[in-house]
Design a protein around this motif. Sequence first.
Motif, PDB file in Angstrom:
ATOM      1  N   SER A 212     -21.950 -66.313  42.122  1.00  0.00           N
ATOM      2  CA  SER A 212     -21.874 -64.935  42.162  1.00  0.00           C
ATOM      3  C   SER A 212     -21.667 -64.355  40.873  1.00  0.00           C
ATOM      4  CB  SER A 212     -20.843 -64.719  43.384  1.00  0.00           C
ATOM      5  OG  SER A 212     -19.766 -65.471  43.238  1.00  0.00           O
TER       6      SER A 212
ATOM      7  N   MET B 236     -13.432 -65.562  46.735  1.00  0.00           N
ATOM      8  CA  MET B 236     -14.549 -64.705  47.288  1.00  0.00           C
ATOM      9  C   MET B 236     -14.247 -63.580  48.066  1.00  0.00           C
ATOM     10  SD  MET B 236     -17.319 -65.998  45.901  1.00  0.00           S
ATOM     11  CE  MET B 236     -18.542 -65.222  46.699  1.00  0.00           C
TER      12      MET B 236
ATOM     13  N   HIS C 187     -15.195 -59.757  47.573  1.00  0.00           N
ATOM     14  CA  HIS C 187     -15.636 -58.739  48.528  1.00  0.00           C
ATOM     15  C   HIS C 187     -14.909 -57.389  48.471  1.00  0.00           C
ATOM     16  CE1 HIS C 187     -17.677 -57.851  52.283  1.00  0.00           C
ATOM     17  NE2 HIS C 187     -16.427 -57.125  52.709  1.00  0.00           N
TER      18      HIS C 187
ATOM     19  N   SER D 114     -28.425 -61.173  45.439  1.00  0.00           N
ATOM     20  CA  SER D 114     -27.605 -60.941  46.603  1.00  0.00           C
ATOM     21  C   SER D 114     -26.486 -61.822  46.598  1.00  0.00           C
ATOM     22  CB  SER D 114     -28.677 -61.395  47.672  1.00  0.00           C
ATOM     23  OG  SER D 114     -27.849 -61.887  48.864  1.00  0.00           O
ATOM     24  N   MET D 115     -25.311 -61.177  46.500  1.00  0.00           N
ATOM     25  CA  MET D 115     -24.111 -61.803  46.529  1.00  0.00           C
ATOM     26  C   MET D 115     -23.833 -62.641  47.847  1.00  0.00           C
ATOM     27  SD  MET D 115     -22.229 -60.722  43.931  1.00  0.00           S
ATOM     28  CE  MET D 115     -20.618 -60.231  44.140  1.00  0.00           C
ATOM     29  N   SER D 116     -24.126 -61.996  49.087  1.00  0.00           N
ATOM     30  CA  SER D 116     -23.846 -62.895  50.246  1.00  0.00           C
ATOM     31  C   SER D 116     -24.757 -63.902  50.362  1.00  0.00           C
ATOM     32  CB  SER D 116     -23.925 -61.942  51.552  1.00  0.00           C
ATOM     33  OG  SER D 116     -24.998 -61.110  51.472  1.00  0.00           O
TER      34      SER D 116
ATOM     35  N   LEU E  10     -23.445 -66.526  48.260  1.00  0.00           N
ATOM     36  CA  LEU E  10     -22.243 -67.423  49.004  1.00  0.00           C
ATOM     37  C   LEU E  10     -22.831 -68.383  49.853  1.00  0.00           C
ATOM     38  CD1 LEU E  10     -19.268 -67.502  49.560  1.00  0.00           C
ATOM     39  CD2 LEU E  10     -19.521 -65.899  51.214  1.00  0.00           C
ATOM     40  N   LEU E  11     -23.893 -67.925  50.797  1.00  0.00           N
ATOM     41  CA  LEU E  11     -24.338 -68.927  51.941  1.00  0.00           C
ATOM     42  C   LEU E  11     -25.093 -70.027  50.956  1.00  0.00           C
ATOM     43  CD1 LEU E  11     -25.114 -69.374  54.701  1.00  0.00           C
ATOM     44  CD2 LEU E  11     -27.186 -68.036  54.447  1.00  0.00           C
TER      45      LEU E  11
END
Lengths: 291, 256, 454, 333
Positions: free
Chosen positions: A25, A153, A157, A236-238, A241-242
């Motif tokens: 990220s 994280m 956010h 894409s940050m999310s 993460l995923l």
Amino acid sequence: MDLSLFPQILLNGLMIGGIYALIASGFTLILGVIQVFNFAQGQFYMLGAFIAIAVVTNLGLPYPVAIIVALLATAILGALLYFAVIQWTTRSGFFNTMLVTVAFGTIVAQTAMLSFGSREAVLPPVVPGTLSLGGVTIPNGKLVVIAGAVVVMAALHFFMKTRIGVSMLAASENRDVASLQGINPKRVFWITMAVGCGLCGVAGALVAPVLAASGTMGSTIFIKALLVVLVGGTGSMSGALLAAFVVGIAESFAFHFVGHLGLLVIFVLVAILIFFRPGGLLGKPLPVPGE
Amino acid sequence: MSLLTLENVGKSYGRLEAVSGLEFSVDKGTVHSLIGPNGAGKTTVFNLITGTIRASCGRIVFDGEDITRLEPHKIAQRGIARSFQQTFLFMDYSVLDNVLTGFHMRDRAGVIREFLHTRAAREADERAREQALEIVDFMGLSEQKDELAGNLPHGHQRALGVSIALACDPTLLLMDEPVTGMNPTESNEMVERIRRIRDRGVTVLLVEHSMRVVMDISDMITVISYGKKIAQGLPDEIKHDPQVIEAYIGEDTDAA
Amino acid sequence: MKKRYWIVMALALALVLGVLGVACGKDEPTTSTDAGGAVTTAGAGPTETLKIGAMVSLSTPQGLEMQKWLTMFAKIKNEAGGWDIGGTKYKLDYIIYDSGISDTTQTRSAYEKAVLQDGVKHIVCTWTDVPAVAVTVTEPNEVLWMGLDFSPDTLKPEFNYTIRAQCLSFALGAAYNMQKYYVDKGAKTSVICDTDTLQSQVGNANWAKSGELAGLKELEPITFPNDTADFAPVATKIKSLDVDLVEFAYVNNPDQLVNLIRALYDVGYDKFIYPGLIDPEMLANIISQVGEEYVEGWSGMYYDPRGIQTDPEMLALVDRYEQEYGELSQEGIYWIGPWFLFEEAVNATQSIDVDVLTEYLKSMDHGVNTICGYTQLFARPDVGIMGTVDSAPGHYMYEILDGQMVAKRTVSVKDQYLVSIKALGVVEPFQKYWEENGRPTFPEEESLFDFSDL
Amino acid sequence: MKTGTDITKKLVFAVAVAVVLALPWMTGPYTTQLFILTMTYGMLGLSFAFTIRVGLPRFDSAAWWGVGAYTTAILMTKADMSFWLTLPIAGIVSMAVGFLIYRIAIPRGMMVFLMFGMVIALAIQQLFGSVEFFGGWGGTEVIEAPAIGGLVFDGKRELYYLGLGFLGFNLICYYALMRSRIGRSWNAIGQSVKLASSVGINVVRYRMANVLISNFFLALTGSFYMAFSLVAVPATFGLDKSLNVIMYVIIGGIAYSLLGPLVGALILAFVPEYMRVAAEYESIITAVVIILVVIFLPEGVLGWVSGRARPWLLRRRPWVRSVGSKNKEPESG
């Protein structure tokens, strides 16, 4: 398959996934906002680990302080990298800037090599012992890393919701819009650099009590982080993460069942995924320089 | 007879609807203007037509063929060319080279012949060069033909953008704000050229902010606001349409 | 236009001339090295320079350490007024180039620079170069190569100047010793866990053979990519195999070892571990991670000579190292072994002539002491080489008692030699060789095993 | 004046050719070897500079270089093929494998291509290293030097001329390609993908063609490499080599796609020869130098030279200075 090992393997994946998440990220943030491909990302991770170890063993400060020091130190170094080098090179193009980060990474890595040499460095476990859950032994240290990654994280956010965070996102969406809203791009850029590098520093500090640190620890983790970014979708940050947890877990299982060629299997899987889902798992593609 | 028809076209980004239920058609041989307040989605419509963005729903029909899902270069090959809102040029090319790039689709000499630089290839090159010169001349750039595009003044860059589009030999030319940022003289010249382009048989779809220009050259005007069509008609009708006037209230300065 | 044009012309010309200048000026090899037994003016300081090459990777800890040791050796010789060889005092110039890590391009460049440009005639000590490339430079140029090789690439009868002064594939005595130690403690099954490198690809099979000889059932080795940092998956896999012994045969990175042991501890593995090469500092790190009981009774190899080495000369070298560079590090100390063989050969023949030296080395019938114990060259009749070109180096072993590394046993050269022959199943050609040439004589060292059947 | 310049041009050209041809006779074997390496790296740099023209930076040049080297090595040892016959096969193998991979990467744009490149660099190296067939980390050896009839390319001079042949072939092909109309379309893509597709250029297909041609030449360079290296070891073809290749191009001047990589490779091959610093600090110093060059000479050495004088020799090819410096395109209006 031995089912009793399943949770163990999963946990391994979760831990390394947490580390990937932080590094990826940070990387994708810098890429999105400043449009700098920060090759030195892995070296900041290594620095974070060494700084944390030095703070605990040489200064005798408690571990949580060490994490914060590592965060601040790497963030400041990241900002310095921006002021000293990157701001002068972004105008001359994407590759030139990337090459500069490569060079910077080399300097950091070889300096670490020369100063630490073969001396590995470790911290004693922060929360020693293991947790036994239904026949599965879970080392507490790993849980601490996972928890730490999740906390960071989450903090990230919330940071992205602050004024400066919003301007960072705006800048990554559209430069012109961002400057129209009266955001000083330079300020946004150096803060992005600091945050992106700081995330790596934290990742390094988090693993310090679990993994012995060495001068070479940063080089390949960066490629893995790239893999995560590919899976999550650039920018894409999310998604990052995923994808970090997906890649971490997949890697853990692949090693268990395929062995040292597991990495190749992961590469193939990623290629297939990208073939079918061009944007990665969640990704919305970023405006890419020159595209 | 309509050349381009949009049927119930929509594009949404998550919850945000940039364009929704848009329907209009462009008649052959006309200058058709698309106007609307800032952020109305005009450029999005252009991007939808040229395939840079995929429509979320609806159909775009060009010359009897559904082009909704075609890739940008295929749409260009069908005969839709476009000049951009920003000055989008091959900055490090000379003016003539810029235009020559637009000839991409015209008579090819074949890979091997190109590679070996045979006489056929050289002749094809020569032909393209002549045609390019003609276009450059037409757009009033003949004096600057060897200048690097990046070094041209703004007005000329705009003209060059149009030249590149013309080089594609289009049936439909999309022009995104062709006169924005031009002084009155330049702007008048451009209006004159747009007319001449139309007279050459090229249909023009125009997005423009300057009402003076729009009213001056349009054969037909479509007004959109927040991604929806609110009016369509001849310039005179649009001028007095209450809905249009309302949509433009709050828009400042350059609107009127 | 015209003026600028000439400026560039002049620039280009200057550039070309410059390049040519380097090219021509530098390429004259200094021929002083093969002056052989030239008569010299007596009494004065060193008159000749002896250039010796070493090819090590300067981005590995081992390479950096080797650089320190080798420069120190040269310094010692020069401080004494030069190396007296055949009546000539030689100033010793150890030329150390970066060979890269298994990089053919860099290896070739380094070797050609040393051999063709600097005129080096002796390459003594190597680390992570590509020997297969090295010999393509040294052999045709008649350069003595005394290096380290894990692969069979340099073991060819047609090579005249290639001496494998350090090789691990024929040093199975140490592995056997350790494996037997664990068998005596009750280990029955074992798995080798190793980085996925050349060393392990060649070495693990041999290790498995010595394990079988010691009575272990060796499972398929587990290898992991060279740059792994998180070893939890490796440990989980080992745990699932349910073995009595884990052998870290050639894991060279200290941090990887610590991480591996930590990971094994974390997954609850509680049987024996051969921890590979560790030093007291690493042991302290490991204990800080897993506690003292976990490591109790482990045994492994050891490169630190203090406490085992009896030769005062070698201990003096260690002292000198600590004077020069501070605390002794285990890395690299083992890999400088070839230097001692070379020194012995030069002193014995009083010559630096490559042919004389190779002839001596190829018929060398005794061991040489190095900092890490004796090492000896021997013939490889199994691959058709009857001159002594391959080496069996001795090893120190340690045991961990009460959280301390206690230097225990020395695996003698003889043990290494005999175990290797037996484990690799090449007894027959060796016996035939012994019948013709007699058995080699080994240094006076205690033998740990009984090989009366050989 | 015009004719005068023409004659001088020809004269300079003739002198240059003569110098290049005579070099191995004027220098010793080590310097010749450095020139051979320069040519090898120069050819790798040419491939990078070639794909950068369509806006795609490749981080896997060394991997495909390795594919070429390995194809040649394996065909020569396992199938007893002649060196010359392996050349086209190596090129075709590299194109075919490349096609399969790039089918996924190229349509996804530059950033995915770039990251894919890095992953490929790692994956191919891992594949060579851990699969028995390729000889493992110890690599594959070729014993025989290439030969035509009685002429065996085993000495430095012979290899130098062989290298010149390869380099010449590279230069001629790249020059012809870039001069053609396809070249113009490639340049157009490199300058603006959006504008290029708006004039009807099939960006994906043109990029694919470009990258595959570059793959072909990379593999050819790999085959040439086997001619003088005789050993292929996986570690040689790592990501760090690909990064070096990019350095050659940027140091030379990214806008000069034919001369730039060669000048860059020449500088980076010979300058360290002058540097008399301890080898362990060399990489640090190189890195610092690169940062300084990028900051102060962003257009590379050739850009700097031609900034002072712009003769025919260094005529700047029309091309973006580097991707991203111009034509920043926002998503939509």
